[in-house]
Design an enzyme around this catalytic site. Sequence first.
Site, PDB file in Angstrom:
ATOM      1  CG  ASP A  30     -30.658   4.807 -39.712  1.00 29.53           C
ATOM      2  OD1 ASP A  30     -31.986   4.646 -39.404  1.00 29.53           O
ATOM      3  OD2 ASP A  30     -29.856   4.762 -39.081  1.00 29.53           O
ATOM      4  CG  ASN A  87     -39.621   0.596 -35.159  1.00 24.12           C
ATOM      5  OD1 ASN A  87     -39.905  -0.458 -35.292  1.00 24.12           O
ATOM      6  ND2 ASN A  87     -38.156   1.030 -35.116  1.00 24.12           N
ATOM      7  CD  GLN A  94     -41.924   6.913 -33.138  1.00 24.82           C
ATOM      8  OE1 GLN A  94     -42.962   6.180 -32.325  1.00 24.82           O
ATOM      9  NE2 GLN A  94     -42.024   7.720 -33.730  1.00 24.82           N
ATOM     10  CB  VAL A  96     -36.537   9.918 -34.278  1.00 21.67           C
ATOM     11  CG1 VAL A  96     -36.670  11.325 -34.980  1.00 21.67           C
ATOM     12  CG2 VAL A  96     -34.816   9.558 -34.079  1.00 21.67           C
ATOM     13  CG  HIS A 100     -38.916   7.200 -38.912  1.00 19.13           C
ATOM     14  ND1 HIS A 100     -39.170   7.898 -37.869  1.00 19.13           N
ATOM     15  CD2 HIS A 100     -38.221   6.250 -38.414  1.00 19.13           C
ATOM     16  CE1 HIS A 100     -38.720   7.289 -36.393  1.00 19.13           C
ATOM     17  NE2 HIS A 100     -38.036   6.098 -36.988  1.00 19.13           N
ATOM     18  CG  HIS A 102     -36.751   1.918 -39.907  1.00 23.46           C
ATOM     19  ND1 HIS A 102     -35.286   2.445 -39.601  1.00 23.46           N
ATOM     20  CD2 HIS A 102     -37.566   2.475 -39.234  1.00 23.46           C
ATOM     21  CE1 HIS A 102     -35.512   2.998 -38.301  1.00 23.46           C
ATOM     22  NE2 HIS A 102     -36.957   3.093 -38.165  1.00 23.46           N
TER      23      HIS A 102
HETATM   24  P1  AMP Z   1     -36.625   4.508 -34.835  1.00 23.32           P
HETATM   25  O1  AMP Z   1     -35.875   4.045 -33.658  1.00 23.32           O
HETATM   26  O2  AMP Z   1     -37.863   3.707 -35.628  1.00 23.32           O
HETATM   27  O3  AMP Z   1     -37.503   5.928 -34.097  1.00 23.32           O
HETATM   28  O4  AMP Z   1     -35.510   5.202 -35.699  1.00 23.32           O
HETATM   29  C1  AMP Z   1     -34.780   6.263 -35.801  1.00 23.32           C
HETATM   30  C2  AMP Z   1     -33.721   5.893 -36.614  1.00 23.32           C
HETATM   31  O5  AMP Z   1     -33.131   7.273 -36.886  1.00 23.32           O
HETATM   32  C3  AMP Z   1     -32.681   5.295 -36.064  1.00 23.32           C
HETATM   33  O6  AMP Z   1     -32.454   4.125 -37.079  1.00 23.32           O
HETATM   34  C4  AMP Z   1     -31.292   6.014 -36.290  1.00 23.32           C
HETATM   35  O7  AMP Z   1     -30.248   5.324 -36.560  1.00 23.32           O
HETATM   36  C5  AMP Z   1     -31.985   7.016 -37.171  1.00 23.32           C
HETATM   37  N1  AMP Z   1     -31.095   8.471 -37.025  1.00 23.32           N
HETATM   38  C6  AMP Z   1     -30.998   9.192 -35.725  1.00 23.32           C
HETATM   39  N2  AMP Z   1     -30.464  10.281 -35.945  1.00 23.32           N
HETATM   40  C7  AMP Z   1     -30.240  10.271 -37.472  1.00 23.32           C
HETATM   41  C8  AMP Z   1     -29.469  11.397 -38.426  1.00 23.32           C
HETATM   42  N3  AMP Z   1     -28.870  12.267 -37.595  1.00 23.32           N
HETATM   43  N4  AMP Z   1     -29.289  10.992 -39.604  1.00 23.32           N
HETATM   44  C9  AMP Z   1     -29.801   9.811 -40.010  1.00 23.32           C
HETATM   45  N5  AMP Z   1     -30.545   8.962 -39.270  1.00 23.32           N
HETATM   46  C10 AMP Z   1     -30.643   8.967 -37.990  1.00 23.32           C
END
Ligand code: AMP
Length: 114
Positions: A30, A87, A94, A96, A100, A102
């Site tokens: 992350d 999430n 959430q 992204v 996924h 974590h």
């Molecule tokens: P969520 O909030 O559960 O959707 O988690 C999305 C995660 O993606 C967050 O913890 C971000 O820090 C991570 N994230 C976003 N962009 C990137 C990236 N380019 N490379 C690695 N992690 C990322």
Amino acid sequence: MADTIFDRIIRREIPADIVYEDDAILAFRDIAPAAPVHVLFIPKKPIATLNDATDADAALIGKLVLAATRWAKAQGFADKGYRLVTNCNQDGGQTVFHIHVHLLAGRQMHWPPG
Ligand code: AMP
């Protein structure tokens, strides 16, 4: 489904610190770690949220979790412990919209989460 930053990582259009890959799954660190170990396990198949997974995705979701647990064992912290989190949508936090898991480890986790 809209393209996300994770699709761009899968296509190697943007860099990521990839720690695991197989035919169905990719895992990378992350970019904003919330623990000493913070790795995201994603399916290569784009599924936006847990709500969008169907029975046809059951094996894939299982593989996602097992890939994370296998990696935790290989890294040597599985017995000490870790947390897997997915999430979903706004209230779940959430950001992204490509499913996924974590994997968080390397410190004491707290409950309830924030
Ligand atoms: P969520 O909030 O559960 O959707 O988690 C999305 C995660 O993606 C967050 O913890 C971000 O820090 C991570 N994230 C976003 N962009 C990137 C990236 N380019 N490379 C690695 N992690 C990322």
